[in-house]
Write a protein that holds these residues in place. Structure first.
Motif, PDB file in Angstrom:
ATOM      1  N   GLY A  22      -2.660  22.415  14.216  1.00 34.47           N
ATOM      2  CA  GLY A  22      -2.629  22.887  12.838  1.00 34.47           C
ATOM      3  C   GLY A  22      -1.260  22.831  12.189  1.00 34.47           C
ATOM      4  N   VAL A  23      -0.930  23.906  11.459  1.00 34.44           N
ATOM      5  CA  VAL A  23       0.333  23.987  10.723  1.00 34.44           C
ATOM      6  C   VAL A  23       1.523  23.844  11.656  1.00 34.44           C
ATOM      7  N   GLU A  24       1.423  24.448  12.848  1.00 36.17           N
ATOM      8  CA  GLU A  24       2.535  24.378  13.805  1.00 36.17           C
ATOM      9  C   GLU A  24       2.826  22.936  14.208  1.00 36.17           C
ATOM     10  N   ARG A  25       1.779  22.150  14.380  1.00 38.30           N
ATOM     11  CA  ARG A  25       1.972  20.749  14.783  1.00 38.30           C
ATOM     12  C   ARG A  25       2.616  19.935  13.665  1.00 38.30           C
ATOM     13  N   TRP A  26       2.125  20.128  12.445  1.00 35.22           N
ATOM     14  CA  TRP A  26       2.698  19.404  11.308  1.00 35.22           C
ATOM     15  C   TRP A  26       4.136  19.842  11.040  1.00 35.22           C
ATOM     16  N   ALA A  27       4.419  21.136  11.232  1.00 29.61           N
ATOM     17  CA  ALA A  27       5.778  21.628  11.035  1.00 29.61           C
ATOM     18  C   ALA A  27       6.725  21.021  12.064  1.00 29.61           C
ATOM     19  N   SER A  28       6.256  20.882  13.310  1.00 30.67           N
ATOM     20  CA  SER A  28       7.079  20.261  14.349  1.00 30.67           C
ATOM     21  C   SER A  28       7.368  18.807  14.008  1.00 30.67           C
TER      22      SER A  28
END
Length: 239
Positions: A22-28
């Motif tokens: 989710g958001v964590e993956r895209w932020a990384s």
């Protein structure tokens, strides 16, 4: 062996890698690409260092998992145990050791609390309540006591306990004895799970320091030395 004991084997045989979604993956991914570009523009030692670290974020996003996060996070099995016992968190550790003695002899040693007390640290002594219940008392603080009940007993093969205490965290554990294939002797595997004090903070502190894992490993090595040599020599390393 109980179903819970069998379930833990898969938990203890592989390193847990937490998912990044989710958001964590895209932020990384976004943060990593931005950091790589910035590091390359900056140049020099600091710039290259930034680019390398940012590349790790990109790799984390592409793989969709993070071993560092997994190392500090509860495994699915630990979450299952915590939920089943209504604990804030559950810490699970397991170690094994090969002892050059027959299974039956090692089983009898573990089945006798007074003998087991000889190898345990910190120092404690036991009082037999009945054939399946033992009270363990910490020598340095007699107010800290554990009432430990044997719930599964398979001669020469398996023992499982649960505890009850108001002064110490609740725990359960088992030990399994099986012939060491191709090496002789007996493989002894021991598993312990307990509720850390202070919940998730206690879990992170113990997992980060390796406290319970080191304690279990050291006591198994003391047990091995006692059974094979008849004594425990403090000067000998427990490796």
């Amino acid at each position: 062996m109980s179903s819970e004991a069998r379930h833990t084997l898969s938990h203890t045989r592989k390193q847990n890698a937490a998912e990044v979604t989710g958001v964590e993956r895209w932020a990384s991914l976004g943060g990593g690409l931005w950091g790589i570009a910035g590091g390359l523009r900056k140049g020099g030692l600091m710039g290259w260092g930034q680019a390398i670290l940012s590349g790790m974020l990109v790799y984390r996003a592409i793989k969709g998992e993070c071993r560092l996060k997994g190392a500090l996070s509860a495994s699915p099995y630990e979450k299952h145990v915590a939920e089943a016992h209504h604990w804030q968190a559950a810490r699970v550790v397991s170690h094994s050791v090969t002892v050059n003695k027959p299974r039956e002899e090692l089983y009898r040693f573990w089945r006798a609390p007074d003998k087991l007390a000889e190898v345990l640290t910190p120092a404690m002594h036991s009082e037999q309540v009945d054939d399946r219940t033992t009270r363990w008392i910490l020598d340095s603080d007699p107010a800290k006591q554990l009432l430990v009940r044997l719930v599964d007993d398979r001669e020469g093969e398996f023992l499982e306990w649960v505890s009850d205490s108001e002064a110490l965290p609740p725990f359960s554990g088992w030990v399994r004895f099986q012939d060491a294939l191709g090496r002789g002797g007996t493989e002894v595997q021991c598993y312990v799970t307990y509720e850390p004090a202070k919940g998730h903070l206690g879990y992170l502190a113990d997992k980060g320091s390796g406290g319970t894992s080191h304690w279990l490993h050291r006591n198994l090595r003391r047990f091995k030395q006692k059974m094979e040599t008849g004594e425990i020599t403090a000067s000998r390393p427990f490796t």
